[in-house]
Design a protein around this motif. Structure first.
Motif, PDB file in Angstrom:
ATOM      1  N   UNK A 157      -5.994   4.495  -3.130  1.00 55.11           N
ATOM      2  CA  UNK A 157      -5.162   3.947  -4.310  1.00 55.11           C
ATOM      3  C   UNK A 157      -3.680   3.900  -4.175  1.00 55.11           C
ATOM      4  N   UNK A 158      -3.273   5.179  -3.725  1.00 56.62           N
ATOM      5  CA  UNK A 158      -1.880   5.425  -3.630  1.00 56.62           C
ATOM      6  C   UNK A 158      -1.314   4.847  -2.553  1.00 56.62           C
ATOM      7  N   UNK A 159      -1.980   4.273  -1.556  1.00 52.47           N
ATOM      8  CA  UNK A 159      -1.547   3.496  -0.392  1.00 52.47           C
ATOM      9  C   UNK A 159      -1.208   2.183  -0.812  1.00 52.47           C
ATOM     10  N   UNK A 160      -2.118   1.378  -1.802  1.00 53.96           N
ATOM     11  CA  UNK A 160      -1.883   0.058  -2.201  1.00 53.96           C
ATOM     12  C   UNK A 160      -0.394  -0.308  -2.679  1.00 53.96           C
ATOM     13  N   UNK A 161      -0.167   0.201  -4.039  1.00 53.02           N
ATOM     14  CA  UNK A 161       0.985  -0.440  -4.655  1.00 53.02           C
ATOM     15  C   UNK A 161       2.072  -0.003  -3.751  1.00 53.02           C
ATOM     16  N   UNK A 162       2.444   1.223  -3.287  1.00 52.35           N
ATOM     17  CA  UNK A 162       3.631   1.615  -2.680  1.00 52.35           C
ATOM     18  C   UNK A 162       3.700   1.311  -1.011  1.00 52.35           C
ATOM     19  N   UNK A 163       2.483   1.325  -0.442  1.00 57.99           N
ATOM     20  CA  UNK A 163       2.473   1.313   0.817  1.00 57.99           C
ATOM     21  C   UNK A 163       2.419   2.619   1.472  1.00 57.99           C
ATOM     22  N   UNK A 164       2.514   3.646   0.737  1.00 52.51           N
ATOM     23  CA  UNK A 164       2.501   4.955   1.409  1.00 52.51           C
ATOM     24  C   UNK A 164       1.681   5.992   0.890  1.00 52.51           C
ATOM     25  N   UNK A 165       0.906   6.943   1.487  1.00 50.08           N
ATOM     26  CA  UNK A 165       0.177   7.978   1.000  1.00 50.08           C
ATOM     27  C   UNK A 165       0.616   9.185   1.709  1.00 50.08           C
ATOM     28  N   UNK A 166       0.957  10.355   0.704  1.00 48.09           N
ATOM     29  CA  UNK A 166       1.596  11.403   1.208  1.00 48.09           C
ATOM     30  C   UNK A 166       0.460  12.598   1.773  1.00 48.09           C
ATOM     31  N   UNK A 167      -0.875  12.078   1.382  1.00 48.34           N
ATOM     32  CA  UNK A 167      -1.724  13.134   1.854  1.00 48.34           C
ATOM     33  C   UNK A 167      -1.847  13.167   3.670  1.00 48.34           C
ATOM     34  N   UNK A 168      -1.922  14.570   4.025  1.00 47.29           N
ATOM     35  CA  UNK A 168      -1.917  14.937   5.448  1.00 47.29           C
ATOM     36  C   UNK A 168      -3.259  14.495   6.002  1.00 47.29           C
ATOM     37  N   UNK A 169      -4.144  14.573   5.432  1.00 45.20           N
ATOM     38  CA  UNK A 169      -5.567  13.836   6.078  1.00 45.20           C
ATOM     39  C   UNK A 169      -6.229  13.573   4.959  1.00 45.20           C
ATOM     40  N   UNK A 170      -6.015  12.217   4.699  1.00 43.16           N
ATOM     41  CA  UNK A 170      -6.612  11.513   3.697  1.00 43.16           C
ATOM     42  C   UNK A 170      -7.918  11.001   3.778  1.00 43.16           C
ATOM     43  N   UNK A 209      -4.335  -9.044  -4.459  1.00 44.39           N
ATOM     44  CA  UNK A 209      -4.630 -10.074  -5.148  1.00 44.39           C
ATOM     45  C   UNK A 209      -6.016 -10.221  -5.828  1.00 44.39           C
ATOM     46  N   UNK A 210      -6.929  -9.477  -5.138  1.00 43.51           N
ATOM     47  CA  UNK A 210      -8.238  -9.272  -6.036  1.00 43.51           C
ATOM     48  C   UNK A 210      -7.878  -8.684  -7.297  1.00 43.51           C
ATOM     49  N   UNK A 211      -7.353  -7.576  -7.194  1.00 43.78           N
ATOM     50  CA  UNK A 211      -7.090  -6.758  -8.357  1.00 43.78           C
ATOM     51  C   UNK A 211      -6.223  -7.504  -9.344  1.00 43.78           C
ATOM     52  N   UNK A 212      -5.293  -8.403  -8.968  1.00 45.65           N
ATOM     53  CA  UNK A 212      -4.711  -9.002 -10.248  1.00 45.65           C
ATOM     54  C   UNK A 212      -5.479  -9.934 -10.770  1.00 45.65           C
ATOM     55  N   UNK A 213      -6.358 -10.819  -9.967  1.00 41.28           N
ATOM     56  CA  UNK A 213      -7.358 -11.790 -10.555  1.00 41.28           C
ATOM     57  C   UNK A 213      -8.383 -11.004 -11.363  1.00 41.28           C
ATOM     58  N   UNK A 266      -5.628  -7.021   4.892  1.00 45.70           N
ATOM     59  CA  UNK A 266      -6.730  -6.724   3.877  1.00 45.70           C
ATOM     60  C   UNK A 266      -6.057  -5.907   2.514  1.00 45.70           C
ATOM     61  N   UNK A 267      -4.975  -5.170   2.556  1.00 41.42           N
ATOM     62  CA  UNK A 267      -3.941  -4.646   1.582  1.00 41.42           C
ATOM     63  C   UNK A 267      -3.776  -5.842   0.591  1.00 41.42           C
ATOM     64  N   UNK A 268      -3.256  -6.910   1.233  1.00 36.52           N
ATOM     65  CA  UNK A 268      -2.564  -8.086   0.353  1.00 36.52           C
ATOM     66  C   UNK A 268      -3.655  -8.697  -0.282  1.00 36.52           C
ATOM     67  N   UNK A 269      -4.826  -8.817   0.551  1.00 36.90           N
ATOM     68  CA  UNK A 269      -6.332  -9.336  -0.313  1.00 36.90           C
ATOM     69  C   UNK A 269      -6.711  -8.489  -1.472  1.00 36.90           C
ATOM     70  N   UNK A 270      -6.772  -7.307  -0.993  1.00 39.95           N
ATOM     71  CA  UNK A 270      -7.282  -6.371  -2.251  1.00 39.95           C
ATOM     72  C   UNK A 270      -6.179  -6.404  -3.518  1.00 39.95           C
TER      73      UNK A 270
END
Length: 141
Positions: free
Chosen positions: A3-16, A31-35, A25-29
């Motif tokens: 979830x943290x990688x979706x809105x901001x485009x970055x995740x700070x976890x070392x081994x997520x 859009x699906x979330x907004x819809x 796919x991120x763009x489609x996700x």
């Protein structure tokens, strides 16, 4: 999905341990979330409309609130302007919630009872009732 990688485009976890989707796919996700949010809001609005019009479903008696000033004998708006019911007979009033049941035959122009036990609303209240019924029918369709 992370979830943290979706809105901001970055995740700070070392081994997520979550999936980091590729950009397309991120763009489609997103859009699906907004819809999905829009759909949830629309469903909430529809539920609110149905709840508001619940008493106006076909077959269910309508129960407008009785005018308190009229009951005390001092409503200066008069029956033809007041948004509350002015029942001619006090036996029509439901003392539990201070409402009256509308005569749907009268609304449809076909009440032939000599002494009807249901409330015959004036024209302006009839218009409101018909408008509410129309909205219910539109929402149901």
């Amino acid at each position: 999905n992370c979830v943290t990688s979706l809105p901001q485009g970055r995740c700070s976890r070392e081994n997520c341990k979550y999936l980091h989707p590729p950009p397309h796919l991120k763009t489609q996700l997103e859009i699906n979330g907004r819809n999905n949010l829009i759909q949830q809001k629309n469903m909430a609005m529809l539920a609110q409309q149905m709840q508001l019009a619940n008493a106006m479903m076909p077959g269910a008696p309508l129960q407008p609130v009785v005018c308190r000033e009229y009951q005390r004998g001092n409503c200066n708006r008069g029956e033809n302007d007041c948004r509350f019911a002015h029942p001619a007979d006090s036996t029509m009033i439901d003392t539990n919630d201070n409402t009256v049941t509308v005569c749907m035959d009268y609304i449809k122009g076909r009440c032939s009872r000599e002494k009807c036990k249901y409330f015959h609303p004036p024209a302006h209240l009839q218009a409101k009732i018909k408008a509410a019924q129309y909205q219910v029918n539109q929402a149901a369709a």
